[in-house]
Design a protein around this motif. Structure first.
Motif, mmCIF file in Angstrom:
data_model
loop_
_atom_site.group_PDB
_atom_site.id
_atom_site.type_symbol
_atom_site.label_atom_id
_atom_site.label_comp_id
_atom_site.label_asym_id
_atom_site.label_seq_id
_atom_site.Cartn_x
_atom_site.Cartn_y
_atom_site.Cartn_z
ATOM 1 N N LEU A 175 52.829 35.771 51.462
ATOM 2 C CA LEU A 175 52.466 36.929 52.295
ATOM 3 C C LEU A 175 51.033 36.773 53.127
ATOM 4 N N LEU A 176 50.100 36.366 52.515
ATOM 5 C CA LEU A 176 48.746 36.252 52.919
ATOM 6 C C LEU A 176 48.846 34.969 54.136
ATOM 7 N N PHE A 177 49.499 34.066 53.771
ATOM 8 C CA PHE A 177 49.676 33.053 54.917
ATOM 9 C C PHE A 177 50.195 33.567 56.181
ATOM 10 N N GLN A 178 51.216 34.328 56.036
ATOM 11 C CA GLN A 178 51.895 34.820 57.158
ATOM 12 C C GLN A 178 50.987 35.951 57.800
ATOM 13 N N LEU A 179 50.199 36.557 57.104
ATOM 14 C CA LEU A 179 49.563 37.747 57.535
ATOM 15 C C LEU A 179 48.262 37.118 58.479
ATOM 16 N N LEU A 180 47.349 36.168 57.920
ATOM 17 C CA LEU A 180 46.419 35.506 58.499
ATOM 18 C C LEU A 180 46.810 34.721 59.577
ATOM 19 N N GLY A 181 47.924 33.781 59.492
ATOM 20 C CA GLY A 181 48.486 32.975 60.586
ATOM 21 C C GLY A 181 48.161 31.775 60.307
ATOM 22 N N ARG A 182 49.285 30.897 60.728
ATOM 23 C CA ARG A 182 49.177 29.441 60.504
ATOM 24 C C ARG A 182 48.100 28.696 61.195
ATOM 25 N N GLU A 183 47.646 29.219 62.425
ATOM 26 C CA GLU A 183 46.539 28.706 63.049
ATOM 27 C C GLU A 183 45.145 28.278 62.247
ATOM 28 N N ASN A 184 45.085 28.995 61.149
ATOM 29 C CA ASN A 184 44.041 28.901 60.204
ATOM 30 C C ASN A 184 43.852 27.753 59.425
ATOM 31 N N ILE A 185 42.462 27.311 59.055
ATOM 32 C CA ILE A 185 42.539 26.334 57.855
ATOM 33 C C ILE A 185 42.151 26.731 56.618
ATOM 34 N N PHE A 186 42.769 26.902 55.786
ATOM 35 C CA PHE A 186 42.484 27.436 54.352
ATOM 36 C C PHE A 186 41.505 26.295 53.458
ATOM 37 N N ALA A 187 40.479 26.692 53.081
ATOM 38 C CA ALA A 187 39.977 25.892 51.900
ATOM 39 C C ALA A 187 40.051 26.239 50.450
ATOM 40 N N LEU A 188 40.426 25.309 49.740
ATOM 41 C CA LEU A 188 40.875 25.682 48.387
ATOM 42 C C LEU A 188 39.809 24.953 47.412
ATOM 43 N N GLU A 189 39.569 25.279 46.350
ATOM 44 C CA GLU A 189 38.654 24.916 45.377
ATOM 45 C C GLU A 189 39.213 23.550 44.850
ATOM 46 N N SER A 206 47.337 24.326 56.706
ATOM 47 C CA SER A 206 46.653 23.355 56.923
ATOM 48 C C SER A 206 45.398 23.574 55.801
ATOM 49 N N LEU A 207 45.200 22.669 54.949
ATOM 50 C CA LEU A 207 44.451 22.746 53.707
ATOM 51 C C LEU A 207 43.312 21.701 53.626
ATOM 52 N N MET A 208 42.259 22.346 53.137
ATOM 53 C CA MET A 208 40.942 21.446 52.920
ATOM 54 C C MET A 208 40.407 21.630 51.789
ATOM 55 N N PRO A 209 40.103 20.565 50.729
ATOM 56 C CA PRO A 209 39.626 20.712 49.478
ATOM 57 C C PRO A 209 37.952 20.896 49.778
ATOM 58 N N VAL A 210 37.439 21.864 48.838
ATOM 59 C CA VAL A 210 35.914 21.850 48.908
ATOM 60 C C VAL A 210 35.582 21.796 47.614
ATOM 61 N N ALA A 211 34.458 21.072 47.543
ATOM 62 C CA ALA A 211 33.818 20.668 46.445
ATOM 63 C C ALA A 211 33.093 21.552 45.491
ATOM 64 N N LEU A 212 33.023 21.325 44.105
ATOM 65 C CA LEU A 212 32.559 22.506 43.364
ATOM 66 C C LEU A 212 31.102 21.717 42.446
ATOM 67 N N ASP A 213 30.177 22.727 42.583
ATOM 68 C CA ASP A 213 28.896 21.998 41.575
ATOM 69 C C ASP A 213 28.862 23.152 40.438
ATOM 70 N N GLU A 214 27.971 23.219 39.499
ATOM 71 C CA GLU A 214 27.792 24.119 38.415
ATOM 72 C C GLU A 214 28.036 25.723 38.670
ATOM 73 N N SER A 215 27.860 26.107 40.084
ATOM 74 C CA SER A 215 27.674 27.209 40.452
ATOM 75 C C SER A 215 29.000 27.543 41.145
ATOM 76 N N GLY A 216 30.043 26.753 41.341
ATOM 77 C CA GLY A 216 31.138 27.013 42.167
ATOM 78 C C GLY A 216 31.427 26.290 43.703
ATOM 79 N N VAL A 217 31.964 26.841 44.527
ATOM 80 C CA VAL A 217 32.283 26.179 45.858
ATOM 81 C C VAL A 217 30.754 25.928 46.604
ATOM 82 N N THR A 218 30.704 24.900 46.890
ATOM 83 C CA THR A 218 29.288 24.329 47.634
ATOM 84 C C THR A 218 29.486 24.791 49.022
ATOM 85 N N LEU A 219 28.461 25.338 49.536
ATOM 86 C CA LEU A 219 28.473 25.578 50.973
ATOM 87 C C LEU A 219 28.480 24.529 51.846
ATOM 88 N N GLN A 220 27.733 23.537 51.498
ATOM 89 C CA GLN A 220 27.874 22.204 52.300
ATOM 90 C C GLN A 220 29.106 21.677 52.613
#
Length: 468
Positions: A175-189, A206-220
């Motif tokens: 439901l969220l994917f349909q609501l936000l739209g397929r043109e978006n890029i989704f970042a997953l932990e 469209s999915l992109m993995p985002v790396a974690l450190d000891e505090s979670g998802v890194t901004l970089q």
């Protein structure tokens, strides 16, 4: 030294009063980043309270990431990101925040007698209501009950009209994917929930993995991904067990508010099961952008068989949902919705969760005690066990990741190699790290688990053993 007026006659414990006052000063900058706080003894004497009161307040602030503890030095204020001053329609910036894979619930743990009595009451009292069409967002009675539960248990002020009910988290992901739209890029932990990745992929995201450190998802990593939708579990990341500290949360909130059409999905899948300190406040509670979407489920707390989950949508997205997706029929029957509404509004949910927390806390302690007494205990490091229903066991083992996975599968132990939760090709170097779903165990299962761990840490390579 700072002085706070605490009220011993208040229903709020002294440690929580102190925690709230300190947090206000940390967030406002009255206590600057890097500033050293008074010692526990000095502050206790100044406020005329016990040292345990100060210790509990400091510990909760440490858990949430407001403070940093330096050995033989003391407690220091964390440097916190300045949040964008944005106020979306319907969002209260001054509202103070308080407050995965599914685990099967055994028949002995499900509140059958209470549930059966409430079901009979729904049948007797709601005959006409049971036959009426259900609004797309779900029945008002359940949405109001959820809002009340969130206020009592999490301090979240939620408009019941902003809640959308759905049959399971997987349905709501779609439901969220349909609501936000397929043109978006989704970042997953990364590592993260495999089923979440599978559902988004099946929908063509469209999915992109985002790396974690000891505090979670890194901004970089998040910035490098180019994503504009971030799906995270900051309260207790699966599978690592990381609790995202306040400094990182504020960094992500700054990212969210720095550009239009960015969204953050807060997946709070097992927030109720925290065994040390208070429940961590949600990112939804600190949102001033109107672009944080909150998602939770009753699968962990009651039973996966119930298949009831919910979204909380900010005002702009709620209007978009009604316009684009309001034609969908609600996927949860009215009978189950009304029964759950009574279970929540009559206080049975809190009692059930409290009972389950005691059970899991005891089970966790018993397993850790049994593990500590095992001859191979020093070859197993336990992490991520302060909350939730799983823990990570880092093994000193000569076995390959594939061999460890094969042994786990053959043993029947509810565990998985940590490497299996990474995006394909990104999980190198995680051999020997095992995610154990301890909540699916009983004490009778401990010997089987310990036998497996003993074999994996024995030092003899399985491939060589197979040749003998």
């Amino acid at each position: 030294m700072r002085t706070y007026v605490l009220d011993p006659a208040s229903s709020v414990p002294l440690y929580e009063q102190l925690y709230r006052r300190l947090k206000e000063d940390l967030l406002s900058g009255a206590i600057a980043g890097g500033e050293k706080l008074p010692s526990k003894r000095a502050l206790a004497e100044n406020l005329n309270v016990s040292r345990i009161t100060v210790e509990n307040a400091y510990q909760q602030l440490l858990t949430e990431g407001y403070l940093v503890s330096k050995p033989r030095s003391g407690y220091y204020a964390e440097h916190l990101e300045t949040l964008p001053q944005v106020t979306a329609p319907g969002i209260r910036p001054d509202a103070a925040p308080h407050g995965a894979p599914e685990t099967a619930v055994s028949a002995g743990q499900f509140p059958f007698s209470v549930w059966a009595r409430l079901m009979r009451g729904v049948l007797l009292d709601g005959r006409e209501a049971l036959l009426q069409p259900i609004p797309s967002e779900g029945l008002p009675a359940l949405r109001e009950a959820i809002a009340g539960m969130l206020l009592r248990s999490r301090g979240m002020e939620v408009d019941p009209a902003s809640i959308v009910i759905g049959a399971g988290a997987e349905y709501l992901y779609t439901l969220l994917f349909q609501l936000l739209g397929r043109e978006n890029i989704f970042a997953l932990e990364n590592p993260g929930h495999r089923k979440l990745r599978q559902v988004y992929t099946a929908n063509g995201a469209s999915l992109m993995p985002v790396a974690l450190d000891e505090s979670g998802v890194t901004l970089q990593s998040l910035l490098a991904s180019g994503a504009n939708v971030l799906h995270i579990s900051p309260g207790h990341q699966f599978p690592t067990g990381i609790v995202m500290p306040i400094a990182r949360r504020r960094q992500l909130m700054a990212w969210l508010g720095s550009r239009e059409n960015r969204y953050l999905i807060e997946d709070d899948y097992d927030s109720e099961f925290r065994f040390t300190g208070r429940v961590i406040p949600t990112m939804y509670s600190m949102d001033v952008t109107g672009r944080v979407i909150y998602l939770n489920t009753f699968s962990k707390t009651i039973t996966p068989a119930l298949r009831i989950s919910y979204l909380i949508l900010p005002p702009a997205l709620l209007a978009r949902y009604r316009e684009k997706l309001g034609f969908y029929s609600c996927t949860v029957p009215s009978f189950e919705q009304l029964t759950l509404a009574r279970f929540l509004s009559e206080g049975y949910f809190e009692k059930h969760v409290s009972r389950m927390k005691r059970r899991y806390k005891l089970l966790r302690a018993q397993f850790l005690e049994a593990l500590a007494e095992a001859p191979f205990a020093k070859q197993v490091e336990v992490v991520g066990d302060e909350a939730g229903l799983h823990m990570i066991l880092k093994l000193r083992t000569a076995y390959s990741d594939e061999a460890v996975a094969a042994e786990i599968q053959a043993s029947g132990v509810p565990a998985t190699c940590l490497s299996r939760y990474y995006f394909p090709g990104t999980g190198a170097g995680e051999g020997g790290a095992v995610v154990l779903k301890y909540a699916e165990l009983s004490q009778a299962d401990f010997p089987r688990v310990l036998t497996l761990l003993g074999r994996l840490t024995a030092g003899e390579n399985l491939e060589k053993a197979a040749e003998k």
